[in-house]
Design an enzyme around this catalytic site. Structure first.
Site: not given
Ligand code: 2HA
Ligand code: ZN
Length: 273
Positions: A123, A148, A218
């Site tokens: 990212e 996440h 996401h």
């Molecule tokens: O680096 O979370 O969005 C892994 C991630 C990509």
């Molecule tokens: Zn991610």
């Protein structure tokens, strides 16, 4: 064990502290269950802690194109989690699972200067674009966190929660702590390909108004002066999501604090929104 002798952190207590905070947060992300496999990324702007000796360090990689020109990053230094590497490993060995990069004078590429040729996060497009935006507007924010959180990501699977500020008010209303410590609320970015400039630009648009931005289906990205604050905002939002989900699983819709109660806090604590 990490060999201290090879690390840029040696004899630089401020830099060691800042990278140490990233390692501490990486451990929290893993413990929270928000960092499956290589999920999530951390980048820190460390330019203010860079001395002449670091500036003189030779590159340990060839120049890597960023994919766009980021004019405010000229000569900037960043600690970045490595791509495809794990938060739980970064927690213990930050300089083996992350690296320090220098943005070159073309503002369009970087080299790795320490400690190992660990390629930065997938990212990097959004992280460096965000740092460029923050510096450009004169912000003192130095930390970008992407993670996440299960509860918050689950909520983005409900289209009703993707409308502007619906989640901000719902999550604020679950507990006063969230109203106080995530006072700008939560921006929403519609689904976009991970790692894309489309995702980066949509995030930057939201950062004009919010310090925390949800990426639909996401994850979440937050910005702050330091990585602890960036983590704490996500943590308080996740606490609210947990309260909401716990009430729902007990079979009732949580009542939530009233708008008046939330506005009372805005005045009492001089909140920005
Ligand atoms: O680096 O979370 O969005 C892994 C991630 C990509
Ligand atoms: Zn991610």
């Amino acid at each position: 064990m990490e060999t201290k002798a090879n690390t840029i952190l040696e004899n630089r207590p401020e830099l060691e502290k800042r990278v140490g905070e990233a390692a501490e947060v990486a451990g929290y992300l893993w413990q929270k269950g928000w960092a499956e496999r290589n999920g999530g990324n951390i980048t820190l702007n460390i330019t203010d802690l860079v001395d002449a000796e670091i500036r003189a360090k030779p590159a340990i990689s060839a120049p890597v194109p960023i994919g766009r020109v980021l004019p405010h990053l000229k000569g900037g230094y960043f600690f970045c989690k490595g791509t495809n590497l794990r938060m739980r490993d970064l927690a213990r060995y930050p300089m083996e699972n992350g690296s320090v990069i220098r943005v070159l004078d073309d503002c369009a590429s970087y080299v790795i200067i320490a400690d190992k040729p660990v390629r930065p996060t997938s990212e990097i497009a959004s992280h460096l674009s965000i740092h460029n935006y923050l510096i450009g507007k004169g912000s003192n924010y130095k930390a970008v966190l992407h993670t996440h959180p299960t509860d918050l990501v689950a909520m983005t699977h409900n289209p009703a929660f993707l409308k502007k500020d619906v989640l901000s008010y719902l999550l604020w209303s679950m507990i006063p702590e969230t109203r106080a410590f995530c006072p700008r609320g939560l921006g929403i970015v519609p689904y976009a390909l991970p790692g894309s400039f489309e995702l980066a630009d949509a995030t930057i648009e939201e950062l004009a108004e919010y310090d925390v931005v949800m990426w639909e289906k996401h994850g979440v990205t937050s910005v702050s002066e330091n990585i602890m604050e960036a983590f704490d905002m996500v943590d308080t939002l996740s606490k609210s999501a947990q309260i909401y989900l716990t009430a729902k699983s007990m079979g009732f819709e949580p009542q939530g604090m009233t708008v008046e109660q939330m506005d009372e806090m805005k005045i009492a604590f001089n909140l920005p929104k």
